[in-house]
Design an enzyme around this catalytic site. Sequence first.
Site, mmCIF file in Angstrom:
data_model
loop_
_atom_site.group_PDB
_atom_site.id
_atom_site.type_symbol
_atom_site.label_atom_id
_atom_site.label_comp_id
_atom_site.label_asym_id
_atom_site.label_seq_id
_atom_site.Cartn_x
_atom_site.Cartn_y
_atom_site.Cartn_z
ATOM 1 N N LYS A 110 0.767 -1.194 0.054
ATOM 2 C CA LYS A 110 0.044 -0.113 0.060
ATOM 3 C C LYS A 110 0.772 1.152 0.015
ATOM 4 O O LYS A 110 0.578 2.149 -0.586
ATOM 5 C CB LYS A 110 -1.015 -0.226 1.183
ATOM 6 C CG LYS A 110 -2.078 -0.858 1.179
ATOM 7 C CD LYS A 110 -3.221 -0.485 2.046
ATOM 8 C CE LYS A 110 -4.471 -1.631 1.933
ATOM 9 N NZ LYS A 110 -5.333 -1.389 2.978
ATOM 10 N N LYS A 193 -4.616 -9.318 -6.400
ATOM 11 C CA LYS A 193 -5.912 -9.401 -5.797
ATOM 12 C C LYS A 193 -6.782 -8.526 -6.278
ATOM 13 O O LYS A 193 -6.515 -7.516 -6.676
ATOM 14 C CB LYS A 193 -5.740 -9.590 -4.439
ATOM 15 C CG LYS A 193 -5.594 -8.363 -3.890
ATOM 16 C CD LYS A 193 -5.986 -8.563 -2.143
ATOM 17 C CE LYS A 193 -5.884 -7.373 -1.487
ATOM 18 N NZ LYS A 193 -6.354 -6.913 -0.179
ATOM 19 N N LYS A 196 -10.941 -3.370 -4.091
ATOM 20 C CA LYS A 196 -12.060 -2.132 -4.212
ATOM 21 C C LYS A 196 -11.136 -0.912 -4.604
ATOM 22 O O LYS A 196 -11.809 0.200 -5.074
ATOM 23 C CB LYS A 196 -12.711 -1.813 -3.364
ATOM 24 C CG LYS A 196 -12.695 -2.367 -1.795
ATOM 25 C CD LYS A 196 -13.907 -1.854 -0.787
ATOM 26 C CE LYS A 196 -13.975 -2.889 0.470
ATOM 27 N NZ LYS A 196 -12.753 -2.471 1.319
HETATM 28 P P1 AMP Z 1 -11.204 -5.286 3.038
HETATM 29 O O1 AMP Z 1 -11.719 -4.801 1.580
HETATM 30 O O2 AMP Z 1 -9.684 -4.963 2.676
HETATM 31 O O3 AMP Z 1 -11.630 -4.339 3.954
HETATM 32 O O4 AMP Z 1 -11.284 -6.599 3.535
HETATM 33 C C1 AMP Z 1 -12.511 -7.167 3.934
HETATM 34 C C2 AMP Z 1 -12.290 -8.757 3.701
HETATM 35 O O5 AMP Z 1 -12.601 -9.165 2.370
HETATM 36 C C3 AMP Z 1 -10.966 -9.450 4.135
HETATM 37 O O6 AMP Z 1 -11.474 -10.488 5.124
HETATM 38 C C4 AMP Z 1 -10.321 -9.754 3.190
HETATM 39 O O7 AMP Z 1 -9.325 -10.868 3.307
HETATM 40 C C5 AMP Z 1 -11.449 -10.064 2.058
HETATM 41 N N1 AMP Z 1 -10.944 -9.682 0.725
HETATM 42 C C6 AMP Z 1 -10.703 -8.745 0.280
HETATM 43 N N2 AMP Z 1 -10.412 -8.838 -1.170
HETATM 44 C C7 AMP Z 1 -10.433 -10.147 -1.386
HETATM 45 C C8 AMP Z 1 -10.043 -10.773 -2.417
HETATM 46 N N3 AMP Z 1 -9.490 -10.227 -3.663
HETATM 47 N N4 AMP Z 1 -10.227 -12.373 -2.504
HETATM 48 C C9 AMP Z 1 -10.679 -12.894 -1.252
HETATM 49 N N5 AMP Z 1 -10.823 -11.968 -0.007
HETATM 50 C C10 AMP Z 1 -10.770 -10.812 -0.126
#
Ligand code: AMP
Length: 333
Positions: A110, A193, A196
């Site tokens: 990041k 990956k 968002k």
């Molecule tokens: P975040 O969007 O970073 O707040 O992530 C929230 C949850 O979504 C966490 O448990 C992440 O590990 C999961 N997550 C985010 N992006 C992915 C992805 N590309 N594949 C699988 N899990 C994801």
Amino acid sequence: MQRIFSGIQPSGVPTLGNYLGAIVNWVALQDQHDCIFCVVDLHAITAWQDPATFADATRGMAATLLAAGIDDRSILFNQSAVHAHARLAWVFNCVARMGWLNRMTQFKDKAGKDRENVSVGLFAYPNLMAADIHAYHATLVPVGDDQRQHLELANDIAQKFNHDFGREFFPQIEPMILGPAARVMSLRDGSKKMSKSDPSDQSRINLTDDADTIALKIRRAKTDPEPLPEDPRGLENRPEARNLVGIYAALTGSDYAGVLRDHGGKGFGPFKEALAALVVEKLAPIAAETRRWLADPDAIDRRLAEGAAKAAAIADPIVDEAERLVGFLKFRR
Ligand code: AMP
Ligand code: TRP
């Protein structure tokens, strides 16, 4: 019953990665466990969030979780509403070592080349995440694969706290990294990956995308020229193929072998059509239900406020006790 804690940042529209890596598992786990789910707005401000839209982003994320099926069996709230998180995070800032945080790959990704200019909060992010979990003495944490290293750090912090303050106070936690889509990859690049915050909207499926957008993004998803293999071993070294098959498997509750039994040998054209139809079928009802929640923001706020009160009732005494162990002067109330 073991307690579950997990969180998601209100830093954009949730993606199919969030859904398959985290949210579907949360919904399923409510059956058997005592669950606490948190919209982590304190984590979100480690990167800039526009104050004019941030509260709505938090509501929006809560609406999606409610629409996906998080219900009254679980506690749902936004992190800033429960002060125990920030209090314990400060203590953990003083327990964790710079060297531990310097190793975090998510920080390196990041921060990139801009290390001198990112917020101090982005560096300390994993300490706050450890506090989220330990403030509830939660032991099971369902997340996507990208959070594995942060959970190891949360265990290191618990161990050092317990050692420094002379009591087995914080339990070790177990990551729950579940299903064939624990790491959904970008539709444009099978080595990154799905996120968002990716600048390319084509790289991801947003839970708010309409049917045509979903179909178009999947049709345009990067693939290789070979047909799908008959055997899962044939997915090795084919990250884009593996990703689409994994998404299909997760959405049907199957696995790689199961999907290839039906689709192995086919070209990507027909497979992508089937996948697009499946994604639309699963996501459309959630998008519609999210819109219904968003039409009544007060109902969302009430739900979050109730959740925050229940969360605080669990976390406050645990964090009070942690502060006593540290030796803070605490007044009797
Ligand atoms: P975040 O969007 O970073 O707040 O992530 C929230 C949850 O979504 C966490 O448990 C992440 O590990 C999961 N997550 C985010 N992006 C992915 C992805 N590309 N594949 C699988 N899990 C994801
Ligand atoms: N860091 C997690 C992510 O970005 C979100 C998160 C914050 C979290 N606190 C948590 C996940 C506690 C699990 C437990 O994906």
